[in-house]
Structure formats: C-alpha cells, structure tokens
Design a protein around this motif. Structure first.
Motif, PDB file in Angstrom:
ATOM      1  N   TYR A  18       0.833  -1.213   0.000  1.00 47.66           N
ATOM      2  CA  TYR A  18       0.000   0.000   0.000  1.00 47.66           C
ATOM      3  C   TYR A  18       0.863   1.257   0.000  1.00 47.66           C
ATOM      4  O   TYR A  18       0.565   2.217  -0.712  1.00 47.66           O
ATOM      5  CB  TYR A  18      -0.947   0.001   1.195  1.00 47.66           C
ATOM      6  CG  TYR A  18      -1.979  -1.098   1.127  1.00 47.66           C
ATOM      7  CD1 TYR A  18      -2.988  -1.069   0.174  1.00 47.66           C
ATOM      8  CD2 TYR A  18      -1.941  -2.169   2.009  1.00 47.66           C
ATOM      9  CE1 TYR A  18      -3.929  -2.080   0.094  1.00 47.66           C
ATOM     10  CE2 TYR A  18      -2.883  -3.184   1.952  1.00 47.66           C
ATOM     11  CZ  TYR A  18      -3.876  -3.130   0.985  1.00 47.66           C
ATOM     12  OH  TYR A  18      -4.799  -4.140   0.919  1.00 47.66           O
ATOM     13  N   ARG A  21       2.483   1.681  -3.492  1.00 49.49           N
ATOM     14  CA  ARG A  21       1.536   2.203  -4.475  1.00 49.49           C
ATOM     15  C   ARG A  21       1.168   3.658  -4.184  1.00 49.49           C
ATOM     16  O   ARG A  21       1.013   4.459  -5.108  1.00 49.49           O
ATOM     17  CB  ARG A  21       0.276   1.336  -4.508  1.00 49.49           C
ATOM     18  CG  ARG A  21      -0.664   1.635  -5.682  1.00 49.49           C
ATOM     19  CD  ARG A  21      -0.029   1.383  -7.066  1.00 49.49           C
ATOM     20  NE  ARG A  21       0.660   0.115  -7.137  1.00 49.49           N
ATOM     21  CZ  ARG A  21       0.086  -1.078  -7.318  1.00 49.49           C
ATOM     22  NH1 ARG A  21      -1.191  -1.179  -7.489  1.00 49.49           N
ATOM     23  NH2 ARG A  21       0.820  -2.171  -7.350  1.00 49.49           N
ATOM     24  N   GLU A  25       1.621   6.614  -6.866  1.00 50.55           N
ATOM     25  CA  GLU A  25       0.489   7.448  -7.294  1.00 50.55           C
ATOM     26  C   GLU A  25       0.724   8.918  -6.982  1.00 50.55           C
ATOM     27  O   GLU A  25       0.400   9.794  -7.790  1.00 50.55           O
ATOM     28  CB  GLU A  25      -0.820   6.973  -6.648  1.00 50.55           C
ATOM     29  CG  GLU A  25      -1.384   5.717  -7.266  1.00 50.55           C
ATOM     30  CD  GLU A  25      -1.720   5.879  -8.743  1.00 50.55           C
ATOM     31  OE1 GLU A  25      -2.310   6.905  -9.147  1.00 50.55           O
ATOM     32  OE2 GLU A  25      -1.377   4.964  -9.513  1.00 50.55           O
ATOM     33  N   ASP A 161      -3.164  -6.411  -7.545  1.00 51.74           N
ATOM     34  CA  ASP A 161      -3.003  -5.007  -7.945  1.00 51.74           C
ATOM     35  C   ASP A 161      -4.346  -4.292  -8.030  1.00 51.74           C
ATOM     36  O   ASP A 161      -4.451  -3.118  -7.654  1.00 51.74           O
ATOM     37  CB  ASP A 161      -2.283  -4.899  -9.289  1.00 51.74           C
ATOM     38  CG  ASP A 161      -0.785  -5.112  -9.172  1.00 51.74           C
ATOM     39  OD1 ASP A 161      -0.233  -4.989  -8.057  1.00 51.74           O
ATOM     40  OD2 ASP A 161      -0.157  -5.394 -10.210  1.00 51.74           O
ATOM     41  N   ASP A 162      -5.380  -4.973  -8.514  1.00 56.70           N
ATOM     42  CA  ASP A 162      -6.718  -4.366  -8.566  1.00 56.70           C
ATOM     43  C   ASP A 162      -7.190  -3.984  -7.163  1.00 56.70           C
ATOM     44  O   ASP A 162      -7.760  -2.910  -6.962  1.00 56.70           O
ATOM     45  CB  ASP A 162      -7.742  -5.332  -9.183  1.00 56.70           C
ATOM     46  CG  ASP A 162      -7.528  -5.580 -10.661  1.00 56.70           C
ATOM     47  OD1 ASP A 162      -6.822  -4.795 -11.325  1.00 56.70           O
ATOM     48  OD2 ASP A 162      -8.079  -6.600 -11.155  1.00 56.70           O
ATOM     49  N   ASP A 165      -4.977  -1.041  -5.887  1.00 65.27           N
ATOM     50  CA  ASP A 165      -5.335   0.207  -6.574  1.00 65.27           C
ATOM     51  C   ASP A 165      -6.631   0.797  -6.035  1.00 65.27           C
ATOM     52  O   ASP A 165      -6.727   2.011  -5.839  1.00 65.27           O
ATOM     53  CB  ASP A 165      -5.472  -0.020  -8.084  1.00 65.27           C
ATOM     54  CG  ASP A 165      -4.142  -0.227  -8.776  1.00 65.27           C
ATOM     55  OD1 ASP A 165      -3.093   0.118  -8.200  1.00 65.27           O
ATOM     56  OD2 ASP A 165      -4.155  -0.737  -9.917  1.00 65.27           O
ATOM     57  N   GLN A 166      -7.639  -0.044  -5.791  1.00 61.20           N
ATOM     58  CA  GLN A 166      -8.917   0.443  -5.278  1.00 61.20           C
ATOM     59  C   GLN A 166      -8.751   1.029  -3.881  1.00 61.20           C
ATOM     60  O   GLN A 166      -9.253   2.114  -3.595  1.00 61.20           O
ATOM     61  CB  GLN A 166      -9.959  -0.690  -5.281  1.00 61.20           C
ATOM     62  CG  GLN A 166     -11.385  -0.225  -5.141  1.00 61.20           C
ATOM     63  CD  GLN A 166     -11.871  -0.078  -3.716  1.00 61.20           C
ATOM     64  OE1 GLN A 166     -11.283  -0.576  -2.770  1.00 61.20           O
ATOM     65  NE2 GLN A 166     -12.977   0.619  -3.564  1.00 61.20           N
ATOM     66  N   GLY A 169      -6.687   4.247  -4.065  1.00 64.10           N
ATOM     67  CA  GLY A 169      -7.538   5.280  -4.661  1.00 64.10           C
ATOM     68  C   GLY A 169      -8.523   5.856  -3.661  1.00 64.10           C
ATOM     69  O   GLY A 169      -8.740   7.074  -3.625  1.00 64.10           O
ATOM     70  N   THR A 179      -7.387   9.169  -8.593  1.00 61.01           N
ATOM     71  CA  THR A 179      -6.335   8.493  -9.351  1.00 61.01           C
ATOM     72  C   THR A 179      -6.818   7.998 -10.702  1.00 61.01           C
ATOM     73  O   THR A 179      -6.012   7.772 -11.595  1.00 61.01           O
ATOM     74  CB  THR A 179      -5.773   7.292  -8.561  1.00 61.01           C
ATOM     75  OG1 THR A 179      -6.806   6.308  -8.419  1.00 61.01           O
ATOM     76  CG2 THR A 179      -5.236   7.711  -7.206  1.00 61.01           C
ATOM     77  N   GLU A 181      -7.772   5.121 -11.215  1.00 60.45           N
ATOM     78  CA  GLU A 181      -7.199   3.776 -11.331  1.00 60.45           C
ATOM     79  C   GLU A 181      -8.096   2.667 -10.802  1.00 60.45           C
ATOM     80  O   GLU A 181      -7.640   1.541 -10.654  1.00 60.45           O
ATOM     81  CB  GLU A 181      -5.860   3.720 -10.578  1.00 60.45           C
ATOM     82  CG  GLU A 181      -4.796   4.628 -11.151  1.00 60.45           C
ATOM     83  CD  GLU A 181      -4.335   4.222 -12.538  1.00 60.45           C
ATOM     84  OE1 GLU A 181      -4.153   3.022 -12.781  1.00 60.45           O
ATOM     85  OE2 GLU A 181      -4.184   5.124 -13.381  1.00 60.45           O
ATOM     86  N   PHE A 182      -9.364   2.974 -10.477  1.00 53.01           N
ATOM     87  CA  PHE A 182     -10.231   1.923  -9.956  1.00 53.01           C
ATOM     88  C   PHE A 182     -11.683   2.208 -10.299  1.00 53.01           C
ATOM     89  O   PHE A 182     -12.056   3.345 -10.576  1.00 53.01           O
ATOM     90  CB  PHE A 182     -10.059   1.755  -8.440  1.00 53.01           C
ATOM     91  CG  PHE A 182     -10.557   2.924  -7.619  1.00 53.01           C
ATOM     92  CD1 PHE A 182     -11.825   2.883  -7.044  1.00 53.01           C
ATOM     93  CD2 PHE A 182      -9.777   4.039  -7.407  1.00 53.01           C
ATOM     94  CE1 PHE A 182     -12.299   3.948  -6.299  1.00 53.01           C
ATOM     95  CE2 PHE A 182     -10.238   5.108  -6.643  1.00 53.01           C
ATOM     96  CZ  PHE A 182     -11.506   5.054  -6.091  1.00 53.01           C
TER      97      PHE A 182
END
Length: 188
Positions: A18, A21, A25, A161-162, A165-166, A169, A179, A181-182
C-alpha cells in the motif's frame, strides 16, 4: 507552499505494498512526498517484496530517519496536506492516540492532528481487542481517520493489484485526489 506536500509513514505491519503504491500514485499526481520508514517496516519490506530500502526511498522526494524528531515535518510551521501511515501497526496507532511522540512517525502524526490536517491510518490488525477499538476511538476523536485496507469485491478484482489500486484510490479520495485507477460504485 509552492508544491503540495504529503507525509508518508511506513510501520512494520503487513501490507507494505500500500505504501509503495501510494508513493507511486503521489509521484504521478505531482505531490511532493516526505517519507519516514520505521525499522520494523524495513524488515517487512524484505519479507513482502523484492525491493531494497534504497528502492523504496527512491520513490519519495524527501526521506527522514525515524529517529530524527527534529526534522522539518516535526513542526507545525512546515506546511503539508497531512499524513498517511501505510500500513499502520497497532503500536503506532496506540502511540498516536495518546501523543507518545518518541519517533518521527508519531511526532509528525501528532503535529498533523494538532494542526487540524488530515491523518489517515491504514491500520493492519485482526481480530481487534477492546483496547485496540478504544484507541481507534481516541484517534478518531482527535481528528484522525482509521482506514483499514479492506478490499471491495463489488469491483470484481482480478488481481492483487486491482485490490491495492482500489484501496489506495479510496485513501487518496480523502485528500481530494482522483487516481482514475479503480472502478467506482454506480459508475461505468
């Protein structure tokens, strides 16, 4: 303040991905990052990733020693948007709850709270004891946000990664950053 600044603290709880990422970001969003990594987090980095501490620190604009309680981010006059601790150990959360500022992560968090800036703790522990819950309540009463990295499965994640990312975000949403990204509920 010329450029927006964000403090990122990393403690030894599991979930260092986390923080990685978040740093990636925030760099993409052109936010200046100020990083503090605990000694336990350095151990966790080795357990959970193939990164070196040099690699991790390379993702941030400014790095501080956890022992440097006189660093710029330990002062309320040093302007930042706030702080994210990802992951946040129960120990760190408990120290923040009671203003025990014996390292730069807890000192910077205490400053963020006293300056009424946003403090987000990505708390990593389960199950929770009553003491943990009471300490979470105290942090919340002081203005902090407890944000356990709990995945949302309505997005039908296909990879880790999904999920990461969520979650990242959603944390950055708390600071007004999208972002992109989700998937969001109710949006295509």
């Amino acid at each position: 303040m010329k450029k927006q600044r964000m403090i990122i603290g990393i403690t030894g709880a599991t979930g260092i991905i986390y923080a990685v990422r978040l740093l990636e970001e925030l760099k993409r969003l052109d936010i200046e990052t100020h990083l503090v990594v605990s000694q336990s987090a350095q151990m966790t980095l080795g357990y959970e990733t193939d990164m070196t501490i040099h690699d991790l620190k390379g993702l941030a604009d400014v790095n501080y020693s956890v022992k440097d309680i006189g660093a710029a981010i330990s002062s309320g006059s040093y302007q930042t948007m706030g702080m994210i601790i990802a992951p946040c150990s129960i120990k760190t959360m408990s120290q923040i709850a009671y203003s025990i500022t014996d390292n730069l992560i807890t000192r910077a968090a205490d400053v963020v709270l006293k300056e009424r800036k946003r403090l987000v703790l990505m708390l990593r522990e389960t199950p929770l004891s009553l003491t943990h819950i009471r300490n979470m309540e105290t942090v919340t009463e002081n203005g902090g946000i407890i944000f356990p990295p709990v995945p949302a499965f309505y997005t039908r994640p296909k990879t880790i990664d999904d999920i990461v990312d969520q979650t990242v975000g959603r944390v950055l949403d708390l600071f007004g950053f999208d972002t992109g990204e989700f998937k969001r509920w109710g949006e295509e």
